[in-house]
Design an enzyme around this catalytic site. Structure first.
Site, PDB file in Angstrom:
ATOM      1  N   TYR A  19      20.613 -26.011 -32.462  1.00 49.62           N
ATOM      2  CA  TYR A  19      21.360 -25.713 -31.230  1.00 49.62           C
ATOM      3  C   TYR A  19      20.402 -25.217 -30.152  1.00 49.62           C
ATOM      4  O   TYR A  19      20.424 -25.690 -29.011  1.00 49.62           O
ATOM      5  CB  TYR A  19      22.461 -24.678 -31.526  1.00 49.62           C
ATOM      6  CG  TYR A  19      23.104 -24.103 -30.294  1.00 49.62           C
ATOM      7  CD1 TYR A  19      23.975 -24.865 -29.524  1.00 49.62           C
ATOM      8  CD2 TYR A  19      22.844 -22.794 -29.901  1.00 49.62           C
ATOM      9  CE1 TYR A  19      24.562 -24.335 -28.382  1.00 49.62           C
ATOM     10  CE2 TYR A  19      23.431 -22.259 -28.768  1.00 49.62           C
ATOM     11  CZ  TYR A  19      24.288 -23.024 -28.015  1.00 49.62           C
ATOM     12  OH  TYR A  19      24.866 -22.495 -26.879  1.00 49.62           O
ATOM     13  N   GLU A  41      32.801 -19.646 -26.313  1.00 50.52           N
ATOM     14  CA  GLU A  41      32.291 -18.300 -26.024  1.00 50.52           C
ATOM     15  C   GLU A  41      33.422 -17.280 -26.098  1.00 50.52           C
ATOM     16  O   GLU A  41      33.226 -16.160 -26.567  1.00 50.52           O
ATOM     17  CB  GLU A  41      31.606 -18.247 -24.647  1.00 50.52           C
ATOM     18  CG  GLU A  41      30.297 -18.994 -24.565  1.00 50.52           C
ATOM     19  CD  GLU A  41      29.134 -18.348 -25.301  1.00 50.52           C
ATOM     20  OE1 GLU A  41      29.260 -17.212 -25.795  1.00 50.52           O
ATOM     21  OE2 GLU A  41      28.075 -18.980 -25.376  1.00 50.52           O
ATOM     22  N   TRP A  49      27.570 -15.547 -32.411  1.00 52.91           N
ATOM     23  CA  TRP A  49      27.515 -16.957 -32.024  1.00 52.91           C
ATOM     24  C   TRP A  49      27.279 -17.828 -33.259  1.00 52.91           C
ATOM     25  O   TRP A  49      27.770 -18.941 -33.353  1.00 52.91           O
ATOM     26  CB  TRP A  49      26.435 -17.202 -30.971  1.00 52.91           C
ATOM     27  CG  TRP A  49      26.418 -18.628 -30.532  1.00 52.91           C
ATOM     28  CD1 TRP A  49      25.407 -19.517 -30.708  1.00 52.91           C
ATOM     29  CD2 TRP A  49      27.472 -19.350 -29.868  1.00 52.91           C
ATOM     30  NE1 TRP A  49      25.764 -20.749 -30.186  1.00 52.91           N
ATOM     31  CE2 TRP A  49      27.031 -20.666 -29.674  1.00 52.91           C
ATOM     32  CE3 TRP A  49      28.742 -19.005 -29.430  1.00 52.91           C
ATOM     33  CZ2 TRP A  49      27.804 -21.641 -29.060  1.00 52.91           C
ATOM     34  CZ3 TRP A  49      29.524 -19.977 -28.817  1.00 52.91           C
ATOM     35  CH2 TRP A  49      29.046 -21.276 -28.641  1.00 52.91           C
TER      36      TRP A  49
END
Length: 185
Positions: A19, A41, A49
């Site tokens: 990512y 988010e 995350w």
């Protein structure tokens, strides 16, 4: 062979590394993708995350590939279906916020407003490059954008969440000074 130097948060997990290397901090101008990332988010609130990223495909499946028109049509039965889906974060308020945000997105689109143009306009139109050392939790820009998003009816868009989103979608470049991606994005 020289090992790549990455931002510290991305090291040690192949999904996070991939990512970081391919997506984080790359300027995104596609409205749908910006909306998807803002929703993810929001789901991160109170979590890491890493947790969200490892469930991203589950989220995409559950939320019709984050097609705002399809998600906007979700009703009470869909909320209950999503509450039973172990592939996502099963938080009713976040699920309902995502459906509401899809409706807001679609209303903006129907009124001729482009989500990408709107949010990038709020961010100043071009990526901000920071020093990568002093990374704030929020900024005056994320505070103003949070306020604008809330005024539209979006939820889970506080200034800290918005700043993390701005980093993710390349409105801000906070790659560490020695990170190989810093100069690339």
């Amino acid at each position: 062979m020289t090992e790549l130097v990455r931002c510290g948060w991305a090291q040690g997990d192949p999904v996070m590394e991939a990512y970081h290397d391919a997506e984080w901090g790359v300027p995104v101008r596609d409205s749908r993708m910006l909306w998807e990332m803002l929703m993810l988010e929001g789901f991160q609130a109170g979590l890491s995350w890493r947790t969200i990223l490892h469930r991203r495909e589950g989220f995409r499946r559950a939320f019709a590939k984050f097609d705002p028109a399809q998600v906007a049509a979700f009703g009470a039965e869909d909320v209950e279906r999503l509450m039973g889906d172990a592939g996502i974060i099963r938080a009713r308020a976040k699920i309902e916020a995502t459906i509401g945000a899809a409706r807001i997105y679609c209303a903006m689109e129907a009124a001729g407003e482009n989500f990408s143009d709107w949010v990038w306009g709020l961010a100043g139109g071009v990526p901000q490059v920071n020093d990568g050392v002093h990374v704030p939790a929020s900024t005056p820009v994320s505070e103003a954008m949070s306020k604008a998003l809330k005024a539209r009816g979006f939820k889970f868009v506080g200034p800290v969440i918005v700043y993390a989103w701005m980093q993710a979608v390349g409105m801000v470049n906070d790659h560490a000074p020695d990170c190989f991606r810093r100069g690339e994005v």
